[in-house]
Design a protein around this motif. Structure first.
Motif, mmCIF file in Angstrom:
data_model
loop_
_atom_site.group_PDB
_atom_site.id
_atom_site.type_symbol
_atom_site.label_atom_id
_atom_site.label_comp_id
_atom_site.label_asym_id
_atom_site.label_seq_id
_atom_site.Cartn_x
_atom_site.Cartn_y
_atom_site.Cartn_z
ATOM 1 N N VAL A 34 -25.436 61.859 -14.125
ATOM 2 C CA VAL A 34 -26.135 61.128 -13.055
ATOM 3 C C VAL A 34 -25.791 61.719 -11.687
ATOM 4 N N MET A 38 -28.302 63.427 -9.012
ATOM 5 C CA MET A 38 -28.412 62.978 -7.624
ATOM 6 C C MET A 38 -28.310 64.166 -6.662
ATOM 7 N N PHE A 42 -31.234 65.471 -4.216
ATOM 8 C CA PHE A 42 -30.968 65.612 -2.772
ATOM 9 C C PHE A 42 -31.413 66.992 -2.280
ATOM 10 N N ALA A 44 -33.525 69.059 -3.767
ATOM 11 C CA ALA A 44 -34.987 69.169 -3.910
ATOM 12 C C ALA A 44 -35.693 68.460 -2.762
ATOM 13 N N ALA A 45 -35.172 67.287 -2.354
ATOM 14 C CA ALA A 45 -35.791 66.510 -1.269
ATOM 15 C C ALA A 45 -35.729 67.277 0.057
ATOM 16 N N LEU A 46 -34.712 68.098 0.212
ATOM 17 C CA LEU A 46 -34.582 68.872 1.456
ATOM 18 C C LEU A 46 -35.561 70.036 1.513
ATOM 19 N N LEU A 48 -38.335 70.802 -0.972
ATOM 20 C CA LEU A 48 -39.707 70.717 -1.493
ATOM 21 C C LEU A 48 -40.660 70.309 -0.367
ATOM 22 N N PHE A 50 -43.487 68.427 1.620
ATOM 23 C CA PHE A 50 -44.010 67.064 1.521
ATOM 24 C C PHE A 50 -45.535 67.117 1.604
ATOM 25 N N ARG A 53 -48.001 67.424 4.997
ATOM 26 C CA ARG A 53 -47.188 67.726 6.190
ATOM 27 C C ARG A 53 -47.933 68.680 7.136
ATOM 28 N N SER B 38 -41.079 64.284 5.158
ATOM 29 C CA SER B 38 -40.138 65.028 4.315
ATOM 30 C C SER B 38 -39.677 64.105 3.196
ATOM 31 N N TRP B 39 -39.421 64.692 2.026
ATOM 32 C CA TRP B 39 -39.001 63.882 0.874
ATOM 33 C C TRP B 39 -37.703 63.133 1.138
ATOM 34 N N ILE B 40 -36.866 63.647 2.055
ATOM 35 C CA ILE B 40 -35.560 63.021 2.280
ATOM 36 C C ILE B 40 -35.724 61.631 2.897
ATOM 37 N N VAL B 42 -37.894 59.470 1.894
ATOM 38 C CA VAL B 42 -38.552 58.608 0.904
ATOM 39 C C VAL B 42 -37.557 57.655 0.231
ATOM 40 N N PHE B 43 -36.271 58.017 0.261
ATOM 41 C CA PHE B 43 -35.315 57.307 -0.596
ATOM 42 C C PHE B 43 -34.924 55.911 -0.097
ATOM 43 N N PHE B 91 -29.136 55.094 -7.472
ATOM 44 C CA PHE B 91 -29.476 56.522 -7.386
ATOM 45 C C PHE B 91 -30.142 56.812 -6.038
ATOM 46 N N ILE B 94 -27.840 56.209 -2.937
ATOM 47 C CA ILE B 94 -26.840 57.256 -2.694
ATOM 48 C C ILE B 94 -27.510 58.478 -2.043
ATOM 49 N N VAL B 95 -28.688 58.882 -2.550
ATOM 50 C CA VAL B 95 -29.384 60.031 -1.950
ATOM 51 C C VAL B 95 -29.771 59.690 -0.496
ATOM 52 N N TRP B 98 -26.588 59.994 1.567
ATOM 53 C CA TRP B 98 -26.258 61.407 1.845
ATOM 54 C C TRP B 98 -27.168 61.953 2.943
ATOM 55 N N GLY B 99 -28.472 61.670 2.806
ATOM 56 C CA GLY B 99 -29.436 62.151 3.791
ATOM 57 C C GLY B 99 -29.081 61.667 5.182
ATOM 58 N N PHE B 102 -25.762 63.262 6.638
ATOM 59 C CA PHE B 102 -25.893 64.624 7.181
ATOM 60 C C PHE B 102 -26.837 64.687 8.381
#
Lengths: 60, 208
Positions: A34, A38, A42, A44-46, A48, A50, A53, B38-40, B42-43, B91, B94-95, B98-99, B102
């Motif tokens: 897990v 995570m 994280f 991938a989110a930075l 990939l 969007f 955009r 940005s995907w970051i 979305v969490f 899940f 936590i992401v 972190w986002g 930083f």
């Protein structure tokens, strides 16, 4: 449905759990997976792109 | 009633204060800044969506009770929905954490937004823990007997007894979820008031 049952059989759930021992750290493999997921999510989110955009940038 | 008297009323003062800090267009905005694409970003909302599923499945479990969730197939399904919603909730949280860490998301007078997020996280850990000891099965017995020594060592055991199922269930379904939902609401309202934290380069005046 039977297909799903055969998928579940890939992961034996009746056995004792597996653990990673690293010094004072005592971590189950399940929790380790897990945490890795995570971190990958994280990263991938930075990186990939969007959806939409570029379209939004052009319209501004 | 004179105008001065109306102005002095707590309802008038509160309404003006709320409207000043959080006008409708800020509470429910039509657009967000470009950097939010940005995907970051979305969490946070993923966490809220998962929390909604946790609460919804928890309400169904509370209505039907332990015998139902242990013995019927639909009960198993809702029980699993509750568990997996919690997994997604943590899940995503936590992401999100972190986002925001930083991004140094406490910048620009957003310290209270950060602090409410941290306290919500702690309340959620407590809610999850009391959920594990409220399952009414061997797993919950094992977890509570393992946890009692640690909890007692902190001195909290005198008022928070993990072997007391009734108390743990009340904490799990009343007190801690209430705290988590109230804190989440305050957290989201603060995000609306202060806006989403900009990237570092935007803060310096350059546009992205």
């Amino acid at each position: 449905m039977a297909y799903l049952w055969s998928l579940a059989a890939l992961i034996p759930l009746d056995n004792y759990g597996h653990y990673i021992h690293w010094g004072v750290i005592d971590l189950s493999v399940a929790n380790f997976i897990v945490i890795v997921l995570m971190i990958l999510t994280f990263i991938a989110a930075l990186f990939l792109p969007f959806p939409g955009r570029n379209r939004r940038k052009e319209s501004q | 009633m004179t105008t001065a008297e109306i102005e002095r009323q707590w309802t008038t003062r509160l309404r003006k204060r709320v409207a000043g800090h959080l006008p409708p267009e800020k509470l429910l905005p039509d657009t967000q800044p470009a950097y939010v694409s940005s995907w970051i970003y979305v969490f946070g909302v993923t966490t809220i969506a998962a929390l909604s599923m946790v609460i919804l499945s928890g309400i169904i479990l509370a209505i039907r009770g332990p015998q139902w969730w242990h013995s019927s197939s639909i009960g198993h399904f809702i029980n699993s929905t509750h568990l997996w919603s919690v997994e997604i909730f943590f899940f995503a949280m936590i992401v999100h954490l972190w986002g925001k860490f930083f991004m140094a998301a406490w910048r620009g007078g957003r310290s209270l937004t950060w602090v409410t997020g941290v306290v919500t996280f702690l309340a959620s850990v407590g809610t999850a823990f009391t959920g594990y000891v409220s399952q009414t099965n061997f797993d919950s017995q094992w977890i509570s007997t393992q946890a009692k020594d640690g909890i007692n060592a902190t001195g909290v055991g005198s008022i928070f007894n993990v072997l007391n199922l009734g108390q743990m269930l009340m904490w799990h379904i009343v007190l801690l979820p209430l705290a988590a939902v109230i804190l989440t609401t305050i957290h989201v309202l603060l995000v609306r008031v202060k806006g989403v934290v900009p990237p570092f380069e935007d803060e310096k005046g350059t546009t992205k």
